[in-house]
Motif scaffolding. Structure first.
Motif, PDB file in Angstrom:
ATOM      1  N   ASP A   3     116.220  68.582  62.395  1.00 59.48           N
ATOM      2  CA  ASP A   3     115.968  67.640  63.481  1.00 59.48           C
ATOM      3  C   ASP A   3     114.741  66.807  63.128  1.00 59.48           C
ATOM      4  N   VAL A   4     114.967  65.548  62.786  1.00 58.20           N
ATOM      5  CA  VAL A   4     113.854  64.685  62.361  1.00 58.20           C
ATOM      6  C   VAL A   4     113.176  64.013  63.548  1.00 58.20           C
ATOM      7  N   SER A   5     113.613  64.320  64.776  1.00 63.00           N
ATOM      8  CA  SER A   5     113.033  63.659  65.940  1.00 63.00           C
ATOM      9  C   SER A   5     111.763  64.353  66.439  1.00 63.00           C
ATOM     10  N   VAL A   6     111.464  65.542  65.914  1.00 66.39           N
ATOM     11  CA  VAL A   6     110.274  66.265  66.363  1.00 66.39           C
ATOM     12  C   VAL A   6     109.031  65.497  65.909  1.00 66.39           C
ATOM     13  N   PRO A   7     108.150  65.111  66.826  1.00 65.17           N
ATOM     14  CA  PRO A   7     106.983  64.307  66.446  1.00 65.17           C
ATOM     15  C   PRO A   7     105.962  65.135  65.661  1.00 65.17           C
ATOM     16  N   PHE A   8     105.177  64.443  64.888  1.00 62.40           N
ATOM     17  CA  PHE A   8     104.097  65.097  64.141  1.00 62.40           C
ATOM     18  C   PHE A   8     103.089  65.679  65.121  1.00 62.40           C
ATOM     19  N   ARG A   9     102.655  66.909  64.866  1.00 63.06           N
ATOM     20  CA  ARG A   9     101.690  67.560  65.746  1.00 63.06           C
ATOM     21  C   ARG A   9     100.368  67.763  65.012  1.00 63.06           C
ATOM     22  N   LYS A  10      99.327  67.172  65.565  1.00 64.23           N
ATOM     23  CA  LYS A  10      97.995  67.327  64.970  1.00 64.23           C
ATOM     24  C   LYS A  10      97.406  68.680  65.341  1.00 64.23           C
ATOM     25  N   ALA A  11      96.524  69.176  64.496  1.00 63.99           N
ATOM     26  CA  ALA A  11      95.781  70.390  64.817  1.00 63.99           C
ATOM     27  C   ALA A  11      94.887  70.119  66.025  1.00 63.99           C
ATOM     28  N   SER A  12      94.680  71.132  66.836  1.00 64.08           N
ATOM     29  CA  SER A  12      93.888  70.962  68.053  1.00 64.08           C
ATOM     30  C   SER A  12      92.465  70.526  67.751  1.00 64.08           C
ATOM     31  N   ARG A  13      91.950  70.872  66.563  1.00 61.50           N
ATOM     32  CA  ARG A  13      90.583  70.497  66.232  1.00 61.50           C
ATOM     33  C   ARG A  13      90.413  68.985  66.107  1.00 61.50           C
ATOM     34  N   ALA A  15      91.811  66.881  68.290  1.00 59.27           N
ATOM     35  CA  ALA A  15      92.153  66.296  69.586  1.00 59.27           C
ATOM     36  C   ALA A  15      91.120  65.270  70.043  1.00 59.27           C
ATOM     37  N   THR A  16      89.865  65.493  69.707  1.00 58.86           N
ATOM     38  CA  THR A  16      88.817  64.579  70.158  1.00 58.86           C
ATOM     39  C   THR A  16      88.540  63.449  69.179  1.00 58.86           C
ATOM     40  N   GLN A  17      89.275  63.421  68.064  1.00 57.00           N
ATOM     41  CA  GLN A  17      88.980  62.438  67.022  1.00 57.00           C
ATOM     42  C   GLN A  17      89.926  61.239  67.106  1.00 57.00           C
ATOM     43  N   SER A  18      89.381  60.077  66.806  1.00 56.50           N
ATOM     44  CA  SER A  18      90.185  58.859  66.751  1.00 56.50           C
ATOM     45  C   SER A  18      89.809  58.112  65.476  1.00 56.50           C
ATOM     46  N   VAL A  19      90.384  56.935  65.311  1.00 56.87           N
ATOM     47  CA  VAL A  19      90.087  56.149  64.122  1.00 56.87           C
ATOM     48  C   VAL A  19      88.610  55.784  64.111  1.00 56.87           C
ATOM     49  N   SER A  20      87.975  55.914  62.962  1.00 56.44           N
ATOM     50  CA  SER A  20      86.557  55.615  62.817  1.00 56.44           C
ATOM     51  C   SER A  20      86.249  54.190  63.255  1.00 56.44           C
ATOM     52  N   GLU A  21      85.112  54.027  63.975  1.00 56.01           N
ATOM     53  CA  GLU A  21      84.692  52.692  64.385  1.00 56.01           C
ATOM     54  C   GLU A  21      84.439  51.799  63.166  1.00 56.01           C
ATOM     55  N   ILE A  22      83.989  52.425  62.064  1.00 54.36           N
ATOM     56  CA  ILE A  22      83.747  51.646  60.847  1.00 54.36           C
ATOM     57  C   ILE A  22      85.060  51.071  60.326  1.00 54.36           C
ATOM     58  N   LEU A  23      86.136  51.884  60.361  1.00 51.13           N
ATOM     59  CA  LEU A  23      87.446  51.378  59.931  1.00 51.13           C
ATOM     60  C   LEU A  23      87.945  50.291  60.872  1.00 51.13           C
ATOM     61  N   MET A 137      82.110  65.212  62.291  1.00 50.03           N
ATOM     62  CA  MET A 137      82.118  66.403  61.445  1.00 50.03           C
ATOM     63  C   MET A 137      81.644  67.628  62.217  1.00 50.03           C
ATOM     64  N   VAL A 138      80.662  67.450  63.089  1.00 48.24           N
ATOM     65  CA  VAL A 138      80.195  68.560  63.928  1.00 48.24           C
ATOM     66  C   VAL A 138      81.335  69.050  64.817  1.00 48.24           C
ATOM     67  N   ASP A 139      82.044  68.117  65.451  1.00 47.05           N
ATOM     68  CA  ASP A 139      83.159  68.478  66.333  1.00 47.05           C
ATOM     69  C   ASP A 139      84.230  69.258  65.575  1.00 47.05           C
ATOM     70  N   ILE A 140      84.630  68.752  64.413  1.00 44.73           N
ATOM     71  CA  ILE A 140      85.693  69.395  63.644  1.00 44.73           C
ATOM     72  C   ILE A 140      85.281  70.797  63.211  1.00 44.73           C
ATOM     73  N   ALA A 141      83.989  70.981  62.937  1.00 44.74           N
ATOM     74  CA  ALA A 141      83.502  72.292  62.509  1.00 44.74           C
ATOM     75  C   ALA A 141      83.337  73.262  63.678  1.00 44.74           C
ATOM     76  N   GLY A 142      83.649  72.817  64.885  1.00 45.70           N
ATOM     77  CA  GLY A 142      83.581  73.691  66.052  1.00 45.70           C
ATOM     78  C   GLY A 142      82.256  73.651  66.775  1.00 45.70           C
ATOM     79  N   GLY A 143      81.351  72.780  66.326  1.00 44.94           N
ATOM     80  CA  GLY A 143      80.045  72.686  66.966  1.00 44.94           C
ATOM     81  C   GLY A 143      80.017  71.649  68.071  1.00 44.94           C
ATOM     82  N   ARG A 144      78.829  71.439  68.601  1.00 43.17           N
ATOM     83  CA  ARG A 144      78.621  70.476  69.684  1.00 43.17           C
ATOM     84  C   ARG A 144      77.488  69.545  69.279  1.00 43.17           C
ATOM     85  N   ALA A 145      77.802  68.256  69.195  1.00 46.56           N
ATOM     86  CA  ALA A 145      76.800  67.256  68.819  1.00 46.56           C
ATOM     87  C   ALA A 145      75.948  66.905  70.033  1.00 46.56           C
TER      88      ALA A 145
END
Length: 239
Positions: A3-13, A15-23, A137-145
């Motif tokens: 079934d190719v209709s299943v959407p890609f699932r990101k890791a929960s880590r 969830a708070t990340q989006s495209v870099s403002e620099i990009l 990077m702090v968020d992904i590592a499980g920390g709090r900035a």
């Protein structure tokens, strides 16, 4: 049948990340240039000159000599020796090869350090304005900035009072970037000293000192690494 209709699932880590403002800035600048508009891009920190010819020639000579295989994971002896010589010459610091590790760039060094040291909920103090990847990077590592606004009235530098107020039992790192991206703020010994006095009272807090821009300074400013200001600081610092 798959079934190719299943959407890609990101890791929960992520969830708070989006495209870099620099990009985002880079993409917008590219659109504007395509439209024929004159653009000065202040997004990615890329030099406006090509790689110096002596560096190109050295890389070419190394490849011709067969230096294209896997190397020691934390840096070749020759490269470590060059790094040790740099710190001795530029910063007045003496390191051994065991105290030096080489990665593919500043971002990887910082990411590796955070992944190796942060437990869930550990806090990292980051003065702002700052390079946006720090908090990601702090968020992904499980920390709090913990971001601390540093305004123009303070020269965009963190004060001892702000640092003292931000430290908690969960604080693991203070991240300093001098000279700073994007503000250009730079710390002199007299700017570092009050901050180091705070850190000395809180031995659980280590210092991550991003000094990648140390030679991009003007008006006779002389950069200094906080690790050179006291023996105990060096023992708790990642440069």
């Amino acid at each position: 049948m798959t079934d190719v209709s299943v959407p890609f699932r990101k890791a929960s880590r992520l969830a708070t990340q989006s495209v870099s403002e620099i990009l985002r800035i880079g993409a917008r600048a590219a659109e504007m240039r395509k439209a024929g508009l004159p653009v000065i891009v202040l997004g990615a920190g890329e030099p406006d000159f090509d790689t110096p010819p002596n560096v190109v020639e050295a890389a070419y000579a190394a490849m011709k000599a067969g230096e294209t295989k896997y190397t020691a994971l934390d840096g070749t002896p020759a490269l470590k020796a060059a790094i040790i010589a740099k710190f001795r010459r530029d910063n007045g610091l003496e390191f051994t090869a065991r105290e030096v590790t080489v990665c593919a760039g500043a971002k990887q060094v910082i990411f590796n350090a955070l992944m190796a040291t942060l437990d869930p909920g550990d806090e990292v103090i980051i003065p702002t304005p700052y390079w946006t990847t720090y908090s990601a990077m702090v968020d992904i590592a499980g920390g709090r900035a913990i971001t601390i606004p540093c305004g123009a009235e303070a020269g965009f530098r963190l004060t001892a009072e702000q640092l003292e107020a931000a430290i908690t039992p969960k604080t693991r790192w203070l991240m300093l970037n001098s000279p700073s991206n994007p503000s250009g703020a730079a710390y002199r010994p007299e700017d570092y000293q009050p901050l180091l006095e705070v850190l000395e009272r809180h031995p659980q807090v280590w210092l991550m000192s991003d000094e990648i821009y140390e030679h991009i300074v003007y008006d006779g400013f002389r950069p200094v690494t906080p690790a050179a200001l006291a023996p105990w600081v060096r023992a708790r610092t990642l440069i």
